[in-house]
Design a protein around this motif. Structure first.
Motif, PDB file in Angstrom:
ATOM      1  N   THR A  19      -8.080   1.082 -11.192  1.00 13.67           N
ATOM      2  CA  THR A  19      -8.422   0.796  -9.802  1.00 13.67           C
ATOM      3  C   THR A  19      -7.587  -0.368  -9.303  1.00 13.67           C
ATOM      4  OG1 THR A  19     -10.700   1.549 -10.129  1.00 13.67           O
ATOM      5  CG2 THR A  19     -10.267   0.183  -8.198  1.00 13.67           C
ATOM      6  N   TRP A  51       0.826  -1.204   0.000  1.00 13.25           N
ATOM      7  CA  TRP A  51       0.000   0.000   0.000  1.00 13.25           C
ATOM      8  C   TRP A  51       0.864   1.260   0.000  1.00 13.25           C
ATOM      9  CZ3 TRP A  51      -4.398   1.449  -1.602  1.00 13.25           C
ATOM     10  CH2 TRP A  51      -5.016   2.621  -1.148  1.00 13.25           C
ATOM     11  N   SER A  54      -5.758  -6.886  -0.807  1.00 17.10           N
ATOM     12  CA  SER A  54      -6.305  -7.728   0.257  1.00 17.10           C
ATOM     13  C   SER A  54      -5.221  -8.695   0.717  1.00 17.10           C
ATOM     14  CB  SER A  54      -7.536  -8.501  -0.236  1.00 17.10           C
ATOM     15  OG  SER A  54      -7.204  -9.328  -1.336  1.00 17.10           O
ATOM     16  N   VAL A 113      -7.903   0.676  -1.212  1.00 20.74           N
ATOM     17  CA  VAL A 113      -8.347   0.776  -2.599  1.00 20.74           C
ATOM     18  C   VAL A 113      -7.908   2.120  -3.172  1.00 20.74           C
ATOM     19  CG1 VAL A 113     -10.315   0.817  -4.180  1.00 20.74           C
ATOM     20  CG2 VAL A 113     -10.345  -0.717  -2.208  1.00 20.74           C
ATOM     21  N   THR A 165      -7.926   4.552  -6.707  1.00 21.22           N
ATOM     22  CA  THR A 165      -8.479   4.774  -8.047  1.00 21.22           C
ATOM     23  C   THR A 165      -7.783   5.973  -8.672  1.00 21.22           C
ATOM     24  OG1 THR A 165     -10.632   3.914  -7.375  1.00 21.22           O
ATOM     25  CG2 THR A 165     -10.551   5.200  -9.396  1.00 21.22           C
ATOM     26  N   ALA A 187      -7.141  -2.705  -5.845  1.00 14.07           N
ATOM     27  CA  ALA A 187      -7.692  -3.069  -4.539  1.00 14.07           C
ATOM     28  C   ALA A 187      -6.817  -4.153  -3.922  1.00 14.07           C
ATOM     29  CB  ALA A 187      -9.129  -3.556  -4.682  1.00 14.07           C
ATOM     30  N   LYS A 229      -9.780   0.547   3.368  1.00 11.09           N
ATOM     31  CA  LYS A 229     -10.074  -0.605   2.518  1.00 11.09           C
ATOM     32  C   LYS A 229      -8.917  -0.953   1.580  1.00 11.09           C
ATOM     33  CE  LYS A 229     -15.094   0.113   2.472  1.00 11.09           C
ATOM     34  NZ  LYS A 229     -16.288   0.323   1.617  1.00 11.09           N
TER      35      LYS A 229
END
Length: 200
Positions: free
Chosen positions: A95, A17, A99, A74, A76, A97, A72
């Motif tokens: 985008t 991230w 996890s 995420v 964009t 995302a 989250k």
């Protein structure tokens, strides 16, 4: 037109991230993308060059963060540009995302590319193939750069980053997809013919 791909990364989710904290790092993963002017930390002027055989599109415009959800994980990114030869315009929404994954992080990548004007006349099939190649090369570049950073190397020296979308890769993808479409149409036509014959 939306193309998606999911990749597995060895690094933990927080390390991955943090990689997306800066647009220049993300842009460096996109083939042909160049940032030319920093408006602020989340907004840059720039462009992207896409080559597919004899076709070369050179879009100049902007790229900015449309949404960043730290909770989250995420991100964009919105990009828009106009071909410098006046052949059309392009809008892209990337985008990413993140996890948790058993051995690191799973990154779901989605690219929605819309091309209008004369550039769109190259055909929906070619645009789809170009988008697929862009997503694939972007994903591979992200993995390579993250690995380099984890190993203490300069990610800007990683081979395969910040290159134009490969015309050969696009040509091969176009051939495979065109062949798949032809075979699918052939078998559907045969099935339809058999069904019609059975009702006679």
């Amino acid at each position: 037109m939306i193309i998606t791909q999911t990749i597995e990364l060895d690094q933990n989710i927080n390390a991955v991230w943090s990689f997306f904290d800066e647009i220049p790092q993300v842009a460096a993963c996109i083939p042909g993308a160049v940032l030319t002017n920093k408006i602020n930390d989340n907004h840059y002027d720039g462009g992207v060059v896409i080559k597919a055989g004899p076709v070369k599109l050179d879009f100049a415009g902007y790229v900015k963060v449309a949404n960043r959800d730290d909770a989250k994980k995420v991100l964009t990114i919105d990009a828009s540009g106009t071909d410098e030869k006046g052949r059309g315009s392009a809008n892209a929404l990337l985008t990413i995302a993140l996890s948790q994954a058993p051995k690191g992080t799973k990154a779901a990548i989605s690219l929605d590319l819309q091309i209008s004007g004369a550039a769109a006349q190259f055909g929906r099939g070619l645009v789809s193939d170009v988008t697929a190649v862009l997503v694939n090369q972007t994903a591979n570049s992200m993995k390579a750069r993250l690995t380099a950073i984890a190993q203490g190397k300069d990610p800007n020296k990683v081979v395969g980053t910040a290159q134009e979308a490969s015309g050969i890769a696009i040509a091969l993808t176009s051939f495979r997809r065109a062949a798949a479409r032809v075979f699918a149409r052939f078998f559907l036509d045969r099935k339809s013919t058999r069904l019609n014959s059975s009702h006679l």
